[in-house]
Scaffold this motif. Structure first.
Motif, PDB file in Angstrom:
ATOM      1  N   TYR A  72       0.880  -1.174   0.000  1.00  0.00           N
ATOM      2  CA  TYR A  72       0.000   0.000   0.000  1.00  0.00           C
ATOM      3  C   TYR A  72       0.907   1.210   0.000  1.00  0.00           C
ATOM      4  O   TYR A  72       1.729   1.366   0.909  1.00  0.00           O
ATOM      5  CB  TYR A  72      -0.903  -0.038   1.228  1.00  0.00           C
ATOM      6  N   ILE A  73       0.775   2.057  -1.023  1.00  0.00           N
ATOM      7  CA  ILE A  73       1.567   3.290  -1.051  1.00  0.00           C
ATOM      8  C   ILE A  73       0.653   4.477  -1.299  1.00  0.00           C
ATOM      9  O   ILE A  73      -0.406   4.354  -1.927  1.00  0.00           O
ATOM     10  CB  ILE A  73       2.703   3.255  -2.102  1.00  0.00           C
ATOM     11  N   GLN A  74       1.075   5.608  -0.777  1.00  0.00           N
ATOM     12  CA  GLN A  74       0.391   6.874  -1.002  1.00  0.00           C
ATOM     13  C   GLN A  74       1.351   7.794  -1.742  1.00  0.00           C
ATOM     14  O   GLN A  74       2.555   7.780  -1.473  1.00  0.00           O
ATOM     15  CB  GLN A  74       0.016   7.532   0.321  1.00  0.00           C
ATOM     16  N   THR A  75       0.800   8.597  -2.645  1.00  0.00           N
ATOM     17  CA  THR A  75       1.588   9.598  -3.355  1.00  0.00           C
ATOM     18  C   THR A  75       0.837  10.921  -3.274  1.00  0.00           C
ATOM     19  O   THR A  75      -0.381  10.955  -3.459  1.00  0.00           O
ATOM     20  CB  THR A  75       1.790   9.210  -4.832  1.00  0.00           C
ATOM     21  N   HIS A  76       1.587  11.987  -2.996  1.00  0.00           N
ATOM     22  CA  HIS A  76       0.992  13.319  -2.923  1.00  0.00           C
ATOM     23  C   HIS A  76       1.790  14.247  -3.837  1.00  0.00           C
ATOM     24  O   HIS A  76       3.025  14.145  -3.886  1.00  0.00           O
ATOM     25  CB  HIS A  76       1.002  13.819  -1.480  1.00  0.00           C
ATOM     26  N   PRO A  77       1.109  15.130  -4.567  1.00  0.00           N
ATOM     27  CA  PRO A  77       1.806  15.995  -5.533  1.00  0.00           C
ATOM     28  C   PRO A  77       2.879  16.869  -4.877  1.00  0.00           C
ATOM     29  O   PRO A  77       2.728  17.309  -3.736  1.00  0.00           O
ATOM     30  CB  PRO A  77       0.687  16.875  -6.098  1.00  0.00           C
ATOM     31  N   ILE A  78       3.924  17.088  -5.646  1.00  0.00           N
ATOM     32  CA  ILE A  78       4.974  18.003  -5.205  1.00  0.00           C
ATOM     33  C   ILE A  78       4.567  19.424  -5.579  1.00  0.00           C
ATOM     34  O   ILE A  78       3.670  19.635  -6.405  1.00  0.00           O
ATOM     35  CB  ILE A  78       6.342  17.638  -5.832  1.00  0.00           C
ATOM     36  N   HIS A  79       5.217  20.398  -4.976  1.00  0.00           N
ATOM     37  CA  HIS A  79       4.874  21.794  -5.234  1.00  0.00           C
ATOM     38  C   HIS A  79       5.479  22.303  -6.538  1.00  0.00           C
ATOM     39  O   HIS A  79       4.912  23.172  -7.196  1.00  0.00           O
ATOM     40  CB  HIS A  79       5.324  22.681  -4.067  1.00  0.00           C
ATOM     41  N   GLU A  80       6.632  21.757  -6.925  1.00  0.00           N
ATOM     42  CA  GLU A  80       7.280  22.202  -8.153  1.00  0.00           C
ATOM     43  C   GLU A  80       6.435  21.810  -9.361  1.00  0.00           C
ATOM     44  O   GLU A  80       5.773  20.788  -9.357  1.00  0.00           O
ATOM     45  CB  GLU A  80       8.683  21.587  -8.293  1.00  0.00           C
ATOM     46  N   LYS A  81       6.480  22.629 -10.383  1.00  0.00           N
ATOM     47  CA  LYS A  81       5.723  22.376 -11.611  1.00  0.00           C
ATOM     48  C   LYS A  81       6.692  22.161 -12.769  1.00  0.00           C
ATOM     49  O   LYS A  81       7.842  22.558 -12.724  1.00  0.00           O
ATOM     50  CB  LYS A  81       4.804  23.560 -11.936  1.00  0.00           C
ATOM     51  N   THR A  82       6.190  21.523 -13.806  1.00  0.00           N
ATOM     52  CA  THR A  82       6.969  21.311 -15.013  1.00  0.00           C
ATOM     53  C   THR A  82       6.088  21.622 -16.216  1.00  0.00           C
ATOM     54  O   THR A  82       4.865  21.448 -16.155  1.00  0.00           O
ATOM     55  CB  THR A  82       7.508  19.878 -15.118  1.00  0.00           C
ATOM     56  N   SER A  83       6.716  22.075 -17.281  1.00  0.00           N
ATOM     57  CA  SER A  83       5.966  22.323 -18.509  1.00  0.00           C
ATOM     58  C   SER A  83       6.057  21.118 -19.451  1.00  0.00           C
ATOM     59  O   SER A  83       5.487  21.130 -20.532  1.00  0.00           O
ATOM     60  CB  SER A  83       6.508  23.578 -19.200  1.00  0.00           C
ATOM     61  N   VAL A  84       6.753  20.095 -19.033  1.00  0.00           N
ATOM     62  CA  VAL A  84       6.979  18.923 -19.876  1.00  0.00           C
ATOM     63  C   VAL A  84       5.727  18.052 -20.005  1.00  0.00           C
ATOM     64  O   VAL A  84       5.484  17.448 -21.042  1.00  0.00           O
ATOM     65  CB  VAL A  84       8.162  18.095 -19.331  1.00  0.00           C
ATOM     66  N   VAL A  85       4.938  17.985 -18.944  1.00  0.00           N
ATOM     67  CA  VAL A  85       3.746  17.140 -18.950  1.00  0.00           C
ATOM     68  C   VAL A  85       2.625  17.868 -18.195  1.00  0.00           C
ATOM     69  O   VAL A  85       2.854  18.438 -17.138  1.00  0.00           O
ATOM     70  CB  VAL A  85       4.043  15.756 -18.320  1.00  0.00           C
ATOM     71  N   PRO A  86       1.413  17.845 -18.743  1.00  0.00           N
ATOM     72  CA  PRO A  86       0.298  18.446 -18.000  1.00  0.00           C
ATOM     73  C   PRO A  86      -0.060  17.573 -16.794  1.00  0.00           C
ATOM     74  O   PRO A  86      -0.052  16.354 -16.880  1.00  0.00           O
ATOM     75  CB  PRO A  86      -0.847  18.479 -19.015  1.00  0.00           C
ATOM     76  N   VAL A  87      -0.354  18.214 -15.680  1.00  0.00           N
ATOM     77  CA  VAL A  87      -0.654  17.493 -14.441  1.00  0.00           C
ATOM     78  C   VAL A  87      -2.070  17.854 -14.005  1.00  0.00           C
ATOM     79  O   VAL A  87      -2.445  19.022 -13.988  1.00  0.00           O
ATOM     80  CB  VAL A  87       0.367  17.871 -13.344  1.00  0.00           C
ATOM     81  N   SER A  88      -2.852  16.842 -13.652  1.00  0.00           N
ATOM     82  CA  SER A  88      -4.220  17.097 -13.193  1.00  0.00           C
ATOM     83  C   SER A  88      -4.190  17.606 -11.753  1.00  0.00           C
ATOM     84  O   SER A  88      -3.153  17.604 -11.094  1.00  0.00           O
ATOM     85  CB  SER A  88      -5.067  15.835 -13.313  1.00  0.00           C
ATOM     86  N   ASP A  89      -5.350  17.972 -11.266  1.00  0.00           N
ATOM     87  CA  ASP A  89      -5.414  18.583  -9.931  1.00  0.00           C
ATOM     88  C   ASP A  89      -5.868  17.612  -8.839  1.00  0.00           C
ATOM     89  O   ASP A  89      -6.438  18.027  -7.848  1.00  0.00           O
ATOM     90  CB  ASP A  89      -6.317  19.813  -9.958  1.00  0.00           C
ATOM     91  N   PHE A  90      -5.583  16.322  -8.992  1.00  0.00           N
ATOM     92  CA  PHE A  90      -5.884  15.394  -7.915  1.00  0.00           C
ATOM     93  C   PHE A  90      -4.962  15.681  -6.735  1.00  0.00           C
ATOM     94  O   PHE A  90      -3.851  16.188  -6.895  1.00  0.00           O
ATOM     95  CB  PHE A  90      -5.742  13.942  -8.380  1.00  0.00           C
ATOM     96  N   ASP A  91      -5.436  15.357  -5.550  1.00  0.00           N
ATOM     97  CA  ASP A  91      -4.692  15.661  -4.326  1.00  0.00           C
ATOM     98  C   ASP A  91      -3.780  14.530  -3.876  1.00  0.00           C
ATOM     99  O   ASP A  91      -3.020  14.687  -2.926  1.00  0.00           O
ATOM    100  CB  ASP A  91      -5.674  16.016  -3.212  1.00  0.00           C
ATOM    101  N   GLY A  92      -3.852  13.402  -4.554  1.00  0.00           N
ATOM    102  CA  GLY A  92      -2.981  12.290  -4.219  1.00  0.00           C
ATOM    103  C   GLY A  92      -3.473  11.013  -4.863  1.00  0.00           C
ATOM    104  O   GLY A  92      -4.506  10.990  -5.538  1.00  0.00           O
ATOM    105  N   THR A  93      -2.710   9.966  -4.637  1.00  0.00           N
ATOM    106  CA  THR A  93      -3.118   8.642  -5.074  1.00  0.00           C
ATOM    107  C   THR A  93      -2.908   7.665  -3.932  1.00  0.00           C
ATOM    108  O   THR A  93      -2.089   7.897  -3.033  1.00  0.00           O
ATOM    109  CB  THR A  93      -2.319   8.134  -6.296  1.00  0.00           C
ATOM    110  N   ALA A  94      -3.666   6.587  -3.998  1.00  0.00           N
ATOM    111  CA  ALA A  94      -3.436   5.446  -3.125  1.00  0.00           C
ATOM    112  C   ALA A  94      -3.372   4.239  -4.048  1.00  0.00           C
ATOM    113  O   ALA A  94      -4.225   4.078  -4.922  1.00  0.00           O
ATOM    114  CB  ALA A  94      -4.565   5.280  -2.109  1.00  0.00           C
ATOM    115  N   GLU A  95      -2.338   3.439  -3.883  1.00  0.00           N
ATOM    116  CA  GLU A  95      -2.170   2.236  -4.690  1.00  0.00           C
ATOM    117  C   GLU A  95      -2.067   1.059  -3.732  1.00  0.00           C
ATOM    118  O   GLU A  95      -1.245   1.069  -2.824  1.00  0.00           O
ATOM    119  CB  GLU A  95      -0.915   2.342  -5.544  1.00  0.00           C
ATOM    120  N   LEU A  96      -2.932   0.086  -3.958  1.00  0.00           N
ATOM    121  CA  LEU A  96      -2.969  -1.087  -3.088  1.00  0.00           C
ATOM    122  C   LEU A  96      -2.926  -2.340  -3.929  1.00  0.00           C
ATOM    123  O   LEU A  96      -3.707  -2.488  -4.869  1.00  0.00           O
ATOM    124  CB  LEU A  96      -4.248  -1.089  -2.237  1.00  0.00           C
ATOM    125  N   TRP A  97      -2.011  -3.231  -3.578  1.00  0.00           N
ATOM    126  CA  TRP A  97      -1.889  -4.528  -4.232  1.00  0.00           C
ATOM    127  C   TRP A  97      -2.507  -5.556  -3.307  1.00  0.00           C
ATOM    128  O   TRP A  97      -2.144  -5.652  -2.135  1.00  0.00           O
ATOM    129  CB  TRP A  97      -0.429  -4.865  -4.469  1.00  0.00           C
TER     130      TRP A  97
END
Length: 119
Positions: free
Chosen positions: A44-69
């Motif tokens: 089980y892992i959680q990911t939360h967006p970083i504050h830095e931005k990039t112009s290389v890829v568009p990023v959606s405005d989700f507040d995080g992810t949870a991935e569970l195997w």
């Protein structure tokens, strides 16, 4: 093995910082305490967006992810239908997640690169 991926939206009453703190410090340990999770959850892992931005890829405005195997679909069902999940974990989700705008997928994982990919 199956994987559940959740694209998370925070409850509108919370700041991003409050959401991340709750997700990591309260919800993660609460979910980890489920006896059924100890049997059926492989990772089980959680990911939360970083504050830095990039112009290389568009990023959606989700507040995080949870991935569970999970070991199987029936294992996922055992965890998510357990009494402790329904009485403690799910009610906690309602305090920090916007369930209506959180997206969930369940599927088979295919490793392309990384630790599990054979060269």
């Amino acid at each position: 093995m199956i994987k559940m991926t959740m694209l998370l939206k925070r409850h509108p009453k919370l700041t991003r910082e409050e959401f991340v703190k709750h997700h990591i410090e309260k919800h993660g340990p609460l979910f980890r305490s489920l006896p059924e999770a100890k049997v059926h959850v492989i990772r089980y892992i959680q990911t939360h967006p970083i504050h830095e931005k990039t112009s290389v890829v568009p990023v959606s405005d989700f507040d995080g992810t949870a991935e569970l195997w999970f070991d199987s679909l029936s294992g996922l069902e055992a965890v998510l239908t357990s009494e402790q999940y329904k009485n403690e974990v799910y009610p906690d989700e309602l305090t920090f997640l916007d369930h209506a705008n959180t997206l969930v997928t369940i599927g088979d994982q295919v490793d392309i690169m990384g630790d599990f990919h054979e060269q």
